[in-house]
Design a protein around this motif. Structure first.
Motif, PDB file in Angstrom:
ATOM      1  N   ASN A 104      68.309  -1.228   2.998  1.00  0.00           N
ATOM      2  CA  ASN A 104      67.772  -2.292   3.849  1.00  0.00           C
ATOM      3  C   ASN A 104      68.215  -3.656   3.371  1.00  0.00           C
ATOM      4  O   ASN A 104      68.695  -3.830   2.241  1.00  0.00           O
ATOM      5  CB  ASN A 104      66.244  -2.223   3.906  1.00  0.00           C
ATOM      6  N   ASP A 105      68.055  -4.624   4.243  1.00  0.00           N
ATOM      7  CA  ASP A 105      68.298  -6.025   3.918  1.00  0.00           C
ATOM      8  C   ASP A 105      67.118  -6.807   4.459  1.00  0.00           C
ATOM      9  O   ASP A 105      66.877  -6.828   5.677  1.00  0.00           O
ATOM     10  CB  ASP A 105      69.614  -6.509   4.541  1.00  0.00           C
ATOM     11  N   GLU A 106      66.390  -7.434   3.564  1.00  0.00           N
ATOM     12  CA  GLU A 106      65.190  -8.161   3.960  1.00  0.00           C
ATOM     13  C   GLU A 106      65.529  -9.591   4.345  1.00  0.00           C
ATOM     14  O   GLU A 106      66.467 -10.190   3.835  1.00  0.00           O
ATOM     15  CB  GLU A 106      64.181  -8.181   2.803  1.00  0.00           C
ATOM     16  N   SER A 155      72.089 -14.958   7.897  1.00  0.00           N
ATOM     17  CA  SER A 155      72.231 -13.538   8.234  1.00  0.00           C
ATOM     18  C   SER A 155      71.323 -12.636   7.419  1.00  0.00           C
ATOM     19  O   SER A 155      71.337 -11.415   7.609  1.00  0.00           O
ATOM     20  CB  SER A 155      73.687 -13.084   8.043  1.00  0.00           C
ATOM     21  N   ALA A 156      70.531 -13.174   6.512  1.00  0.00           N
ATOM     22  CA  ALA A 156      69.637 -12.337   5.706  1.00  0.00           C
ATOM     23  C   ALA A 156      68.674 -11.589   6.616  1.00  0.00           C
ATOM     24  O   ALA A 156      68.020 -12.175   7.482  1.00  0.00           O
ATOM     25  CB  ALA A 156      68.865 -13.194   4.712  1.00  0.00           C
ATOM     26  N   GLY A 157      68.606 -10.284   6.411  1.00  0.00           N
ATOM     27  CA  GLY A 157      67.721  -9.473   7.227  1.00  0.00           C
ATOM     28  C   GLY A 157      68.256  -9.200   8.618  1.00  0.00           C
ATOM     29  O   GLY A 157      67.498  -8.741   9.489  1.00  0.00           O
ATOM     30  N   GLY A 197      64.571  -8.466   9.253  1.00  0.00           N
ATOM     31  CA  GLY A 197      64.761  -7.295   8.412  1.00  0.00           C
ATOM     32  C   GLY A 197      65.476  -6.171   9.149  1.00  0.00           C
ATOM     33  O   GLY A 197      65.098  -5.796  10.261  1.00  0.00           O
ATOM     34  N   VAL A 198      66.555  -5.667   8.529  1.00  0.00           N
ATOM     35  CA  VAL A 198      67.291  -4.530   9.097  1.00  0.00           C
ATOM     36  C   VAL A 198      67.380  -3.428   8.049  1.00  0.00           C
ATOM     37  O   VAL A 198      67.286  -3.682   6.845  1.00  0.00           O
ATOM     38  CB  VAL A 198      68.711  -4.931   9.559  1.00  0.00           C
ATOM     39  N   ALA A 199      67.556  -2.214   8.535  1.00  0.00           N
ATOM     40  CA  ALA A 199      67.652  -1.065   7.630  1.00  0.00           C
ATOM     41  C   ALA A 199      68.430   0.047   8.297  1.00  0.00           C
ATOM     42  O   ALA A 199      68.598   0.062   9.527  1.00  0.00           O
ATOM     43  CB  ALA A 199      66.261  -0.570   7.239  1.00  0.00           C
ATOM     44  N   ILE A 200      68.920   0.970   7.477  1.00  0.00           N
ATOM     45  CA  ILE A 200      69.533   2.194   7.961  1.00  0.00           C
ATOM     46  C   ILE A 200      68.855   3.350   7.248  1.00  0.00           C
ATOM     47  O   ILE A 200      68.783   3.379   6.010  1.00  0.00           O
ATOM     48  CB  ILE A 200      71.053   2.208   7.723  1.00  0.00           C
ATOM     49  N   ALA A 201      68.323   4.278   8.037  1.00  0.00           N
ATOM     50  CA  ALA A 201      67.666   5.478   7.508  1.00  0.00           C
ATOM     51  C   ALA A 201      68.527   6.676   7.860  1.00  0.00           C
ATOM     52  O   ALA A 201      69.041   6.777   8.982  1.00  0.00           O
ATOM     53  CB  ALA A 201      66.273   5.624   8.115  1.00  0.00           C
TER      54      ALA A 201
END
Length: 282
Positions: A58-60, A91-93, A68-72
C-alpha cells in the motif's frame, strides 16, 4: 494450459467501513486473485486487519484518513513502486505499481486514485499535474511491461456515454474537456496524432479501455453514484473506475463486469467493483 486470473478495481470508500458493511462477504464468493484498492484511508496495519489472508502492498496519503491506494493479491508481488513523477508531485496515496509472475509471464498492476479536482482552483491544478505525470509514465510502463494494467478511480468520465447527466457537468471537474482530452491521448492509436475533445493535439499512447471495448457503445455501465438523493436507484451515475490495459493484455480479456449492488441499502461503497478475467500461460 492457460490460467484465468480475475482482477478487480474497487474504490472502497474506507476499507474499514467497507469490510464492516459487507465487503468480506462479497469477497468470499468473488474468486478474485488481485485487487486494486483506492480510498483505503488506513495504515498498513489497519489494512492487514481488515483483509486477513491477503498479500498487501500500500501507499498511504500524507494526511491521515485521506486517499490511500493498495494492491491485494493471493500471491506476493515480486516488486513494487510508488514513485510516479518528479519530487513535489502530490501523488502520495494515489499511485502504486506491483509486478507479478504468473505462469512464467510478468504482469504489472497499478492502483491509481486521481484527484477529484475542482474547476479553476488549486485542487484542479493538483489534478492537472497528476494527469501530466500519468501521461509521461504510461509509455515507459508499457515499454517495461507489455502486460500492464492501470486500474482505479480515475475521476474522469471520458465520453458522454460515461455520465448519465453529462450536459449538466461539462464545466465541472470530472467532465471538463481538458480532462477528457487526456483520455483521448491515453486511448488514441499508438504514435498517431490525436486531437482532443478540447481541441488540443498530442500523441496517442495506445492503451485500451477494457470496459468500453467489452460493452461497446452503450450508456455506462456506471461505477459510481452520489450518496445524495436517488442517484443509485435512478442509475444516475458516472463511469469513472477503469481497467486501462496495454494492447497485449487487453487481447486476453475473457469477461468484464461492473458488479452493481442489487439495492441502495446493500452497498458497501459508493463505487461498484469493476472485475475482469484475463488469461495467462498456455
Amino acid at each position: 494450459m492457460s490460467r484465468r486470473v480475475r482482477i478487480a478495481s474497487i474504490n472502497v470508500n474506507g476499507i474499514r467501513a467497507a469490510t464492516r458493511k459487507g465487503m468480506l462477504e462479497w469477497l468470499a464468493d468473488a474468486e478474485v486473485d488481485v485487487m486494486a484498492l483506492q480510498e483505503v484511508r488506513a495504515s498498513a496495519d489497519e489494512l492487514a486487519l481488515a483483509l486477513p489472508g491477503w498479500e498487501l502492498v500500500n501507499d498511504e496519503a500524507l494526511a491521515k484518513g485521506r486517499a490511500g491506494v493498495a494492491i491485494a493479491s493471493r500471491t506476493a508481488p515480486t516488486a513494487t513502486r510508488t514513485v510516479l513523477g518528479q519530487e513535489g508531485l502530490d501523488s502520495a496515496g494515489r499511485w502504486i505499481e506491483a509486478d507479478f509472475e504468473i505462469e512464467g509471464e510478468r504482469l504489472t498492476v497499478v492502483s491509481a486514485y486521481v484527484h477529484t479536482g475542482e474547476a479553476d482552483t488549486p485542487r484542479q491544478d493538483a489534478k492537472w499535474a497528476f494527469l501530466d505525470a500519468m501521461e509521461a509514465r504510461m509509455p515507459r510502463l508499457r515499454a517495461e511491461s507489455p502486460l500492464a494494467l492501470i486500474m482505479g478511480d480515475l475521476n474522469v468520465g471520458h465520453r458522454e456515454l460515461d455520465i448519465r447527466n453529462w450536459k449538466g457537468n461539462v464545466k465541472k471537474a470530472g467532465f471538463l474537456p481538458r480532462e477528457r482530452a487526456y483520455f483521448d491521448r491515453f486511448l488514441g492509436t499508438d504514435g498517431e496524432a490525436v486531437t482532443g475533445v478540447d481541441g488540443s493535439t498530442g500523441t496517442g499512447l495506445g492503451w485500451v479501455d477494457v470496459g468500453r471495448r467489452f460493452h461497446g457503445e452503450v450508456d455506462g455501465p456506471y461505477t459510481w453514484w452520489s450518496m445524495r438523493g436517488r442517484a443509485f436507484d435512478n442509475d444516475t451515475g458516472w463511469r469513472i473506475d477503469y481497467h486501462l490495459a496495454t494492447p497485449a493484455l487487453a487481447d486476453r480479456v475473457t469477461d468484464y463486469r461492473v458488479l452493481r449492488a442489487p439495492s441502495w441499502d446493500t452497498r458497501w461503497s459508493d463505487h461498484s467493483p469493476v472485475v475482469a478475467d484475463y488469461t495467462f500461460g498456455g
